[in-house]
Design a protein around this motif. Sequence first.
Motif, PDB file in Angstrom:
ATOM      1  N   PHE A 121       0.814  -1.264  -0.112  1.00  0.00           N
ATOM      2  CA  PHE A 121      -0.081   0.150   0.058  1.00  0.00           C
ATOM      3  C   PHE A 121       0.927   1.329  -0.171  1.00  0.00           C
ATOM      4  CE2 PHE A 121      -3.650  -2.569   1.717  1.00  0.00           C
ATOM      5  CZ  PHE A 121      -4.380  -2.148   0.757  1.00  0.00           C
ATOM      6  N   TYR A 125       0.604   4.054  -2.899  1.00  0.00           N
ATOM      7  CA  TYR A 125       0.202   5.167  -2.512  1.00  0.00           C
ATOM      8  C   TYR A 125       1.139   6.559  -3.102  1.00  0.00           C
ATOM      9  CZ  TYR A 125      -3.945   4.054   0.259  1.00  0.00           C
ATOM     10  OH  TYR A 125      -5.129   3.470   0.539  1.00  0.00           O
ATOM     11  N   PRO A 128       2.190   8.165  -7.236  1.00  0.00           N
ATOM     12  CA  PRO A 128       1.805   9.463  -8.186  1.00  0.00           C
ATOM     13  C   PRO A 128       2.729  10.365  -7.936  1.00  0.00           C
ATOM     14  CG  PRO A 128      -0.167   8.837  -6.781  1.00  0.00           C
ATOM     15  CD  PRO A 128       0.800   7.845  -6.484  1.00  0.00           C
ATOM     16  N   VAL A 139      -2.353  13.447 -18.361  1.00  0.00           N
ATOM     17  CA  VAL A 139      -3.209  12.249 -18.200  1.00  0.00           C
ATOM     18  C   VAL A 139      -4.714  12.757 -17.853  1.00  0.00           C
ATOM     19  CG1 VAL A 139      -3.710  10.138 -16.845  1.00  0.00           C
ATOM     20  CG2 VAL A 139      -1.372  10.738 -17.557  1.00  0.00           C
ATOM     21  N   TRP A 181      -4.372  14.648  -6.425  1.00  0.00           N
ATOM     22  CA  TRP A 181      -3.559  13.109  -6.890  1.00  0.00           C
ATOM     23  C   TRP A 181      -2.166  13.086  -6.584  1.00  0.00           C
ATOM     24  CZ3 TRP A 181      -0.489  11.071 -10.687  1.00  0.00           C
ATOM     25  CH2 TRP A 181      -0.550   9.595 -10.889  1.00  0.00           C
TER      26      TRP A 181
ATOM     27  N   LEU B  26      -9.025   1.494   1.800  1.00  0.00           N
ATOM     28  CA  LEU B  26      -7.568   1.488   1.287  1.00  0.00           C
ATOM     29  C   LEU B  26      -7.346   0.989   0.096  1.00  0.00           C
ATOM     30  CD1 LEU B  26      -5.925  -0.291   4.498  1.00  0.00           C
ATOM     31  CD2 LEU B  26      -5.464   1.783   3.494  1.00  0.00           C
ATOM     32  N   ILE B  27      -8.503   0.187  -0.529  1.00  0.00           N
ATOM     33  CA  ILE B  27      -8.182  -0.374  -1.789  1.00  0.00           C
ATOM     34  C   ILE B  27      -8.586   0.657  -2.965  1.00  0.00           C
ATOM     35  CG2 ILE B  27      -8.968  -1.862  -3.400  1.00  0.00           C
ATOM     36  CD1 ILE B  27      -8.936  -3.960  -1.253  1.00  0.00           C
ATOM     37  N   GLY B  29      -8.358   3.875  -2.363  1.00  0.00           N
ATOM     38  CA  GLY B  29      -7.163   4.845  -2.521  1.00  0.00           C
ATOM     39  C   GLY B  29      -6.079   4.352  -3.383  1.00  0.00           C
ATOM     40  N   ALA B  30      -5.796   3.008  -3.279  1.00  0.00           N
ATOM     41  CA  ALA B  30      -4.496   2.495  -4.165  1.00  0.00           C
ATOM     42  C   ALA B  30      -5.082   2.667  -5.490  1.00  0.00           C
ATOM     43  CB  ALA B  30      -4.506   1.014  -3.518  1.00  0.00           C
ATOM     44  N   SER B  33      -4.608   5.868  -7.037  1.00  0.00           N
ATOM     45  CA  SER B  33      -3.218   5.924  -7.201  1.00  0.00           C
ATOM     46  C   SER B  33      -2.659   5.635  -8.493  1.00  0.00           C
ATOM     47  CB  SER B  33      -2.561   5.682  -6.000  1.00  0.00           C
ATOM     48  OG  SER B  33      -2.862   6.096  -4.742  1.00  0.00           O
ATOM     49  N   VAL B  34      -3.166   4.308  -8.528  1.00  0.00           N
ATOM     50  CA  VAL B  34      -2.636   3.628  -9.850  1.00  0.00           C
ATOM     51  C   VAL B  34      -3.213   3.784 -11.148  1.00  0.00           C
ATOM     52  CG1 VAL B  34      -1.838   1.147 -10.628  1.00  0.00           C
ATOM     53  CG2 VAL B  34      -1.641   1.911  -8.253  1.00  0.00           C
ATOM     54  N   PHE B  35      -4.460   4.106 -11.049  1.00  0.00           N
ATOM     55  CA  PHE B  35      -5.276   4.060 -12.318  1.00  0.00           C
ATOM     56  C   PHE B  35      -4.845   4.761 -13.386  1.00  0.00           C
ATOM     57  CE2 PHE B  35      -8.675   5.667 -14.831  1.00  0.00           C
ATOM     58  CZ  PHE B  35      -8.983   4.389 -15.788  1.00  0.00           C
ATOM     59  N   PRO B  36      -4.269   6.263 -12.941  1.00  0.00           N
ATOM     60  CA  PRO B  36      -3.567   7.012 -14.166  1.00  0.00           C
ATOM     61  C   PRO B  36      -2.654   6.411 -14.959  1.00  0.00           C
ATOM     62  CG  PRO B  36      -4.520   8.513 -12.312  1.00  0.00           C
ATOM     63  CD  PRO B  36      -4.430   6.810 -12.009  1.00  0.00           C
ATOM     64  N   PHE B  37      -1.755   5.709 -14.337  1.00  0.00           N
ATOM     65  CA  PHE B  37      -0.633   5.095 -15.019  1.00  0.00           C
ATOM     66  C   PHE B  37      -1.149   3.954 -16.045  1.00  0.00           C
ATOM     67  CE2 PHE B  37       1.327   6.371 -10.887  1.00  0.00           C
ATOM     68  CZ  PHE B  37       2.391   6.922 -11.415  1.00  0.00           C
ATOM     69  N   TRP B  39      -4.009   3.919 -17.352  1.00  0.00           N
ATOM     70  CA  TRP B  39      -4.967   4.793 -18.170  1.00  0.00           C
ATOM     71  C   TRP B  39      -4.042   5.385 -19.436  1.00  0.00           C
ATOM     72  CZ3 TRP B  39      -9.534   5.184 -20.410  1.00  0.00           C
ATOM     73  CH2 TRP B  39      -9.985   6.216 -20.969  1.00  0.00           C
TER      74      TRP B  39
END
Lengths: 317, 287
Positions: A121, A125, A128, A139, A181, B26-27, B29-30, B33-37, B39
Motif C-alpha cells: 500500500f 500510494y 503518483p 493524463v 492526486w 484502502l483499496i 485509495g490504491a 493512485s494507480v489508475f492514471p498510470f 490509463w
Amino acid sequence: MAEPVITSPHAESKRPFLTEQRRSRITAYTFISPFFILFSIFGLYPIFFTFYLSFFKWDALNPMKFVGFKNYDLVTSDPTFWISFSNTLIMGLMGTVPQVMLALLLAVLLHSGMTKFKKTFRILYFMPNITSIVAVTLVFSTLFGNNGMINWMLNGLGLESVAFNSGWWGVKIAISTMVMWRWTGYNAIIFLSGLQSIPMDLYESARIDGANRRQQLFAITLPLLKPFIIFVSLQSTIGALQLFTEPYVFLGQAGTGSTRQEGITMVTYLYSEAFRNGFFGTAAATAVMLFLVTILFSILNMLISRGTGGDTGGKKA
Amino acid sequence: MSTLRMFRKKPDDLGFFGKLGFYFLLILGALVSVFPFYWMFVVGTNDKGAVFHVPPLLTVGDQFFDNFKRVLEKADFFQALGNSLFVSSMVTVSVVFFCTLAGYAFAKYEFPFKNALFVFVIATLIVPQQLGVLPTYVIMAKLHWIDSYKALIVPAMVNAFGIFWMRQYIASAVPTELIEAGRIDGGGHFRIFWNIAVPVITPAMATLGILNFMTVWNDFFWPLVVLKNKEHYTIQIALQQLFTTRDGLDYGMIMSATFTATLPLLIVFLLFSRWVIAGLTSGAIKS
C-alpha cells in the motif's frame, strides 16, 4: 560529537602556523563552501535583486529606470493580477484542505494493526508523487475532457457534465484534483511515519484508563502528530501558492497561452509579465508580493495548527 | 512484534462490516493512485478516438507503435530524452559529491559557527524558487548561458536538502573512531573521507542520487524559462509541446510519449521504493 583530530603530537617548541586544528577547520570550510558559493550567486543575490528590481522599469535589455512604487501600483490596479491572486487562494484551499484530511485518514487506516500488505500500500500510494507534473496534467486532461471519463461518471450518476477545461469552477476543480492526486499519498506516508513514532504503551495505558478510540484519537494521536501536521500543511500551503505547471500545461492546449482567467495563478502572472511581455519590473513586484503572501500564510498556518489539538491533558501515563 | 500489536488491538476489533469498509477505503485509495498510470498505457496503445470512447475503453490496444511514430514526426523525442538524461546525470553526480562532502563536514568536524551555518542551510529550504527567478535569468543572460545546459546544471549542483540528508546519515553511520584511526595512520582529510567514510555511506548517497535524479528529470519551470531551442528541450518541455500543437489533440500520440517518458522513473522507483520513500519523507522528521 567528537572532533576527528586528536590534539597534535607536534610537541616541539616551534608551533607551525598550520596546526592540526587549523588545518581541520580549513578543510571543513572547504567542504561546505560549494553550497555557500552557489547559494550566494543563485539564491541570495537574486532574492535581494528582486526587491531592488521591483522599483525599476526594465525590459531586461535597455538601462533600468527608477520608478519608485509605480510597479506596485500597476500590478495592484491590474484586474488580472487580482484574478490570479484569488485563483491561487481558491485552488490552494481546494487542493490543500481536503488533501491533508484525506492523507490523515489514509495514514490512520494504514497504521492500524489489522492492515495487511502495508508495504505494498505504501508503494502504491507513493507512486503518483514520482510522476512529473507535466505527465500528471496530460493524463488528467484526458480524464477531464468534455467527453472524458469524469463526465461519463457524472452522467452515470445522473448529474450534468461539467466543462472542466473552460468553466470557472470546472478548471479549478480539475487543477485541484491533479494537485491532490500527486500529493495525498506522499502526505499520508509522512503522517504514517509520525503515527509510527508514537509509543504504543501510551495507547495501552489510555485503554486501561478506559479511554475509547475517539478519546485516544483526540487525546494522544492528534496532539503527538501535531509537528507532522504543521510540516505537511506548511509545505502544502507554500506549494499551493507556487502553483504553475498544472494550469500552464492544462490551459496551454487551446493555443491562447496559459493566461486564461479561469486558471491563471500568481506565478503564471509573474511568468507572463516577465517572459511574454518583457515587464521585468512589474514581474519583480509580483514576486515580492507573492513572497509576502507566502510569509503571511506560513504564519497563519502556524497559528492555526498551533491552536488546534492544543489540549494535551491525559498525557500522564 | 507485529503479531503482538495485532493481538493488542483485538479489544477494539471493528467487526466484519467495519473491516469491509476499512479495506474498501484502502483499496479505493490504491486504485485511484494507480489508475492514471494504467490509463496512460490504455490511451497510448489505442487509436486516436479511443480516449473519449463511451463507455470508457479500459483494455490495452495494439496501436502503441503507430502512436509513437507520430510522436517522432512531431518532436525530437529521443533527443529530448537524451538531453534530460544528460542534465539529470550531471546534476546528480555533482549533488551527491558536494552534498556528501558538506554533510560529512557538518557531521564530523568542529569549526566556528558550525551550528549557525547548518541552521542557515536548513532555512534556505523554505525560500521559494520563483522568488529569485528573474535575476537568475538575468545572470544567465549575462553569462550567455541562456539556452544552454549550464543554466540548468550549475545552479543545481549542490542543494540544502542533500546536505541535511547526508549529515543526518553520516552522523549516525560513520563511527568517529574510524576517522581517528585514519588520522593516526596519517591519512589526509580528503583521503579519509574518500576511503573510510564514503564506502560506509553509499546507501544514503544512492538514495540522494535517485531522489535528485527524479527531481531534475521532472523539473518544468526553470527549463521552460531558460531553454529556447527545440534541440535543447528536456523531456518535460517536449511533452508539453506535444500538447500545445494544434490540429486537434492526438491523445493516443501524447499518451504514448507520456508513458514512455514516465516508465524509466517508474521502474527506478519500484526497484528502490524503500529508499526513495525513506528519503522523500525524511524532511518531516526534522521538523
